[in-house]
Enzyme design. Structure first.
Site, PDB file in Angstrom:
ATOM      1  N   ASN A   1       5.873  -4.412   1.520  1.00  0.00           N
ATOM      2  CA  ASN A   1       4.615  -3.662   1.533  1.00  0.00           C
ATOM      3  C   ASN A   1       3.640  -4.443   2.404  1.00  0.00           C
ATOM      4  O   ASN A   1       3.505  -5.656   2.274  1.00  0.00           O
ATOM      5  CB  ASN A   1       4.066  -3.480   0.117  1.00  0.00           C
ATOM      6  N   GLN A   2       2.935  -3.746   3.286  1.00  0.00           N
ATOM      7  CA  GLN A   2       2.108  -4.423   4.280  1.00  0.00           C
ATOM      8  C   GLN A   2       0.642  -4.592   3.862  1.00  0.00           C
ATOM      9  O   GLN A   2      -0.180  -5.041   4.664  1.00  0.00           O
ATOM     10  CB  GLN A   2       2.198  -3.663   5.607  1.00  0.00           C
TER      11      GLN A   2
END
Length: 160
Positions: free
Chosen positions: A40-41
């Site tokens: 997840n960024q």
């Protein structure tokens, strides 16, 4: 299927921005940390936005948000879900977003991390809510937009 619950909000009296996700994924629930799934960024974007050195340390991550007057929460308080995908969310109960906004009146803009949180929030608050609601591209790896494109969209947070 087991019922899962979101985390308490990360918020204080200085919060001017509220970022809302939908519901923590399996890795986040296991670790008891927002956006714990390495792909997840979210955290990578936050550190880029504020020109800070990236950290894996959760307290450093929370500190980055608070330093920049950002509150973090989810629109869903509890639900049933297989895996981590928003499309698998069933039987959801909403968090009390209106109460949070009432209790923290310095919040001036709400940013939704993806379509699910945005759609749920509009159902809760209505389209003509008193403060702006902005839908940003999801930081989830399931939203397959290049990092640079996501980062560009998320830069709007710095303007507030």
């Amino acid at each position: 299927m087991n019922r899962i619950n979101s985390f308490p909000p990360i918020v204080d009296e200085n919060s001017r921005i509220l970022i809302l996700g939908s519901m923590p994924g399996a890795k986040s629930l296991q670790m008891q940390q927002y956006y714990a799934f390495p792909q997840n960024q979210f955290w990578k974007i936050m550190f880029h936005l504020f020109d800070a050195e990236f950290s894996q340390d959760y307290q450093a991550r929370i500190s980055l948000l608070k330093t920049n007057n950002i509150a973090l929460w989810d629109v869903i308080e509890s639900c049933e879900r297989k895996g981590s995908s928003d499309t698998e969310i069933k039987d959801e109960i909403d968090n009390n977003i209106p109460e949070l906004i009432k209790n923290y009146p310095n919040i001036k803009t709400i940013f939704c991390n993806g379509q699910k949180s945005y759609k749920n929030l509009v159902k809760i608050l209505g389209k003509d809510f008193k403060i702006p609601i902005v839908c940003l591209p999801s930081t989830s790896p399931l939203h397959t937009v290049k990092f640079d494109e996501k980062l560009e969209s998320w830069k709007v947070i710095r303007i507030i």
